[in-house]
Design a protein around this motif. Structure first.
Motif, PDB file in Angstrom:
ATOM      1  N   ALA A 181       0.897  -1.128  -0.187  1.00  0.00           N
ATOM      2  CA  ALA A 181      -0.025   0.015  -0.134  1.00  0.00           C
ATOM      3  C   ALA A 181       0.913   1.393   0.016  1.00  0.00           C
ATOM      4  CB  ALA A 181      -0.992  -0.031   1.051  1.00  0.00           C
ATOM      5  N   GLY A 182       0.710   2.103  -0.913  1.00  0.00           N
ATOM      6  CA  GLY A 182       1.484   3.444  -1.101  1.00  0.00           C
ATOM      7  C   GLY A 182       0.881   4.397  -0.157  1.00  0.00           C
ATOM      8  N   SER A 183       1.696   5.534  -0.073  1.00  0.00           N
ATOM      9  CA  SER A 183       1.437   6.727   0.878  1.00  0.00           C
ATOM     10  C   SER A 183      -0.063   7.269   0.684  1.00  0.00           C
ATOM     11  CB  SER A 183       2.217   7.647   0.539  1.00  0.00           C
ATOM     12  OG  SER A 183       2.031   8.270  -0.730  1.00  0.00           O
ATOM     13  N   GLY A 184      -0.525   7.204   2.029  1.00  0.00           N
ATOM     14  CA  GLY A 184      -1.811   7.959   2.016  1.00  0.00           C
ATOM     15  C   GLY A 184      -2.925   6.891   1.919  1.00  0.00           C
ATOM     16  N   SER A 225       3.193  -4.302   3.511  1.00  0.00           N
ATOM     17  CA  SER A 225       4.130  -3.184   3.498  1.00  0.00           C
ATOM     18  C   SER A 225       3.664  -1.799   2.936  1.00  0.00           C
ATOM     19  CB  SER A 225       5.236  -3.796   2.270  1.00  0.00           C
ATOM     20  OG  SER A 225       6.036  -2.896   1.913  1.00  0.00           O
ATOM     21  N   SER A 226       3.725  -0.987   3.840  1.00  0.00           N
ATOM     22  CA  SER A 226       2.897   0.386   3.400  1.00  0.00           C
ATOM     23  C   SER A 226       3.661   1.579   4.005  1.00  0.00           C
ATOM     24  CB  SER A 226       1.686   0.307   4.430  1.00  0.00           C
ATOM     25  OG  SER A 226       0.956   1.230   4.191  1.00  0.00           O
ATOM     26  N   SER A 227       3.503   2.576   3.254  1.00  0.00           N
ATOM     27  CA  SER A 227       4.018   3.957   3.526  1.00  0.00           C
ATOM     28  C   SER A 227       2.665   4.730   3.715  1.00  0.00           C
ATOM     29  CB  SER A 227       4.858   4.611   2.448  1.00  0.00           C
ATOM     30  OG  SER A 227       3.910   4.716   1.143  1.00  0.00           O
ATOM     31  N   GLY A 228       1.546   4.160   4.257  1.00  0.00           N
ATOM     32  CA  GLY A 228       0.265   4.620   4.624  1.00  0.00           C
ATOM     33  C   GLY A 228       0.034   4.525   6.012  1.00  0.00           C
ATOM     34  N   LEU A 273       4.955  -6.828   9.388  1.00  0.00           N
ATOM     35  CA  LEU A 273       4.713  -5.483   8.888  1.00  0.00           C
ATOM     36  C   LEU A 273       5.984  -4.793   8.531  1.00  0.00           C
ATOM     37  CD1 LEU A 273       2.528  -3.826  11.841  1.00  0.00           C
ATOM     38  CD2 LEU A 273       1.627  -4.848   9.467  1.00  0.00           C
ATOM     39  N   THR A 274       5.930  -3.791   7.540  1.00  0.00           N
ATOM     40  CA  THR A 274       7.318  -3.275   7.076  1.00  0.00           C
ATOM     41  C   THR A 274       6.595  -1.916   6.194  1.00  0.00           C
ATOM     42  OG1 THR A 274       9.556  -3.170   6.381  1.00  0.00           O
ATOM     43  CG2 THR A 274       7.933  -4.392   4.902  1.00  0.00           C
ATOM     44  N   GLY A 275       7.754  -1.214   6.468  1.00  0.00           N
ATOM     45  CA  GLY A 275       7.244   0.392   5.335  1.00  0.00           C
ATOM     46  C   GLY A 275       7.808   1.545   6.119  1.00  0.00           C
ATOM     47  N   THR A 276       7.247   2.540   5.692  1.00  0.00           N
ATOM     48  CA  THR A 276       7.872   4.076   6.262  1.00  0.00           C
ATOM     49  C   THR A 276       6.398   4.591   6.618  1.00  0.00           C
ATOM     50  OG1 THR A 276       7.371   5.022   4.009  1.00  0.00           O
ATOM     51  CG2 THR A 276       9.684   4.337   4.764  1.00  0.00           C
ATOM     52  N   GLY A 311      12.958   2.488   9.029  1.00  0.00           N
ATOM     53  CA  GLY A 311      13.313   3.825   9.200  1.00  0.00           C
ATOM     54  C   GLY A 311      12.248   4.724   8.773  1.00  0.00           C
ATOM     55  N   GLY A 312      11.929   5.707   9.739  1.00  0.00           N
ATOM     56  CA  GLY A 312      10.920   6.671   9.336  1.00  0.00           C
ATOM     57  C   GLY A 312       9.392   6.160   9.517  1.00  0.00           C
ATOM     58  N   ASP A 313       9.314   5.176  10.176  1.00  0.00           N
ATOM     59  CA  ASP A 313       8.053   4.454  10.385  1.00  0.00           C
ATOM     60  C   ASP A 313       7.759   4.663  11.849  1.00  0.00           C
ATOM     61  OD1 ASP A 313      10.423   2.984  11.017  1.00  0.00           O
ATOM     62  OD2 ASP A 313       9.601   1.219  10.046  1.00  0.00           O
ATOM     63  N   ARG A 314       6.540   4.472  12.062  1.00  0.00           N
ATOM     64  CA  ARG A 314       5.904   4.606  13.504  1.00  0.00           C
ATOM     65  C   ARG A 314       5.053   3.338  13.874  1.00  0.00           C
ATOM     66  NH1 ARG A 314       2.471   9.550  13.671  1.00  0.00           N
ATOM     67  NH2 ARG A 314       2.421   8.759  15.826  1.00  0.00           N
TER      68      ARG A 314
END
Length: 187
Positions: free
Chosen positions: A85-88, A111-114, A128-131, A150-153
């Motif tokens: 899943a991409g950002s947002g 795997s997500s930046s969202g 889970l992995t991603g930013t 990195g850059g993940d919460r």
């Protein structure tokens, strides 16, 4: 691929998909969505071998009003990544199980930046992995529950009975109020 959703306000709902890819360079997902306000909900995806992910959203929309939503799906018995899943993108209330490669390599459940919340993930290589922001997920019986890059919460997740709970391999990872117990290796 089975379904490509690129139009605005599209919904893929209450379907059953199997054998989306055949391995190798077979495509980017059984379900691929890139349209504004697309929703993928209540589907079952299983026995997939797509390259990037069974449910794939490469382009996310950063405003809440336009985001793609992946909700209440069952993704199981995969030899590929379950959800990319991409950002947002909002990924919530999904169940993902048995996302593994028996002989080699790793597969990730999400795997997500969202924004990823309230998912149940078990019996996978990586959970889970991603930013992105990963909140209130339950992860158990995975080889590695969280692969922080990195850059993940990671907030308020329950992580138990995994071979490895959390692996941090990057800068600016935030781990807050996660509950870890009965893992072979902690952080």
């Amino acid at each position: 691929r089975h379904v490509v959703l690129s139009g605005t306000d599209g919904i893929i709902e209450l379907n059953q998909f199997t054998r989306g890819g055949t391995g190798g360079n077979s495509g980017s997902g059984t379900i691929t969505a890139s349209g504004i306000r697309s929703q993928i909900r209540g589907n079952e995806v299983y026995n997939d071998q797509s390259v990037s992910g069974s449910i794939f959203v490469g382009t996310g929309f950063t405003t809440e009003a336009n985001r793609v939503i992946i909700r209440e799906n069952l993704v199981r018995d995969m030899t590929t990544n379950a959800i990319f899943a991409g950002s947002g993108t909002l990924v919530e209330n999904n169940t993902i199980r048995n996302t593994t490669v028996p002989a080699f390599g790793t597969r990730t459940a999400i795997s997500s930046s969202g924004w990823v919340r309230n998912n149940l993930i078990h019996t996978s290589d990586y959970g889970l992995t991603g930013t992105g922001t990963f909140e209130n997920n339950r992860l158990y019986n995975n080889r590695r529950a969280i692969n922080a890059i990195g850059g993940d919460r990671y907030l308020d997740n329950r992580i138990y009975d995994n071979t490895e709970a959390i692996f941090v391999n990057g800068f600016n990872t935030v781990l807050t109020n996660n509950e870890l117990y009965r893992n072979d290796l902690g952080i």
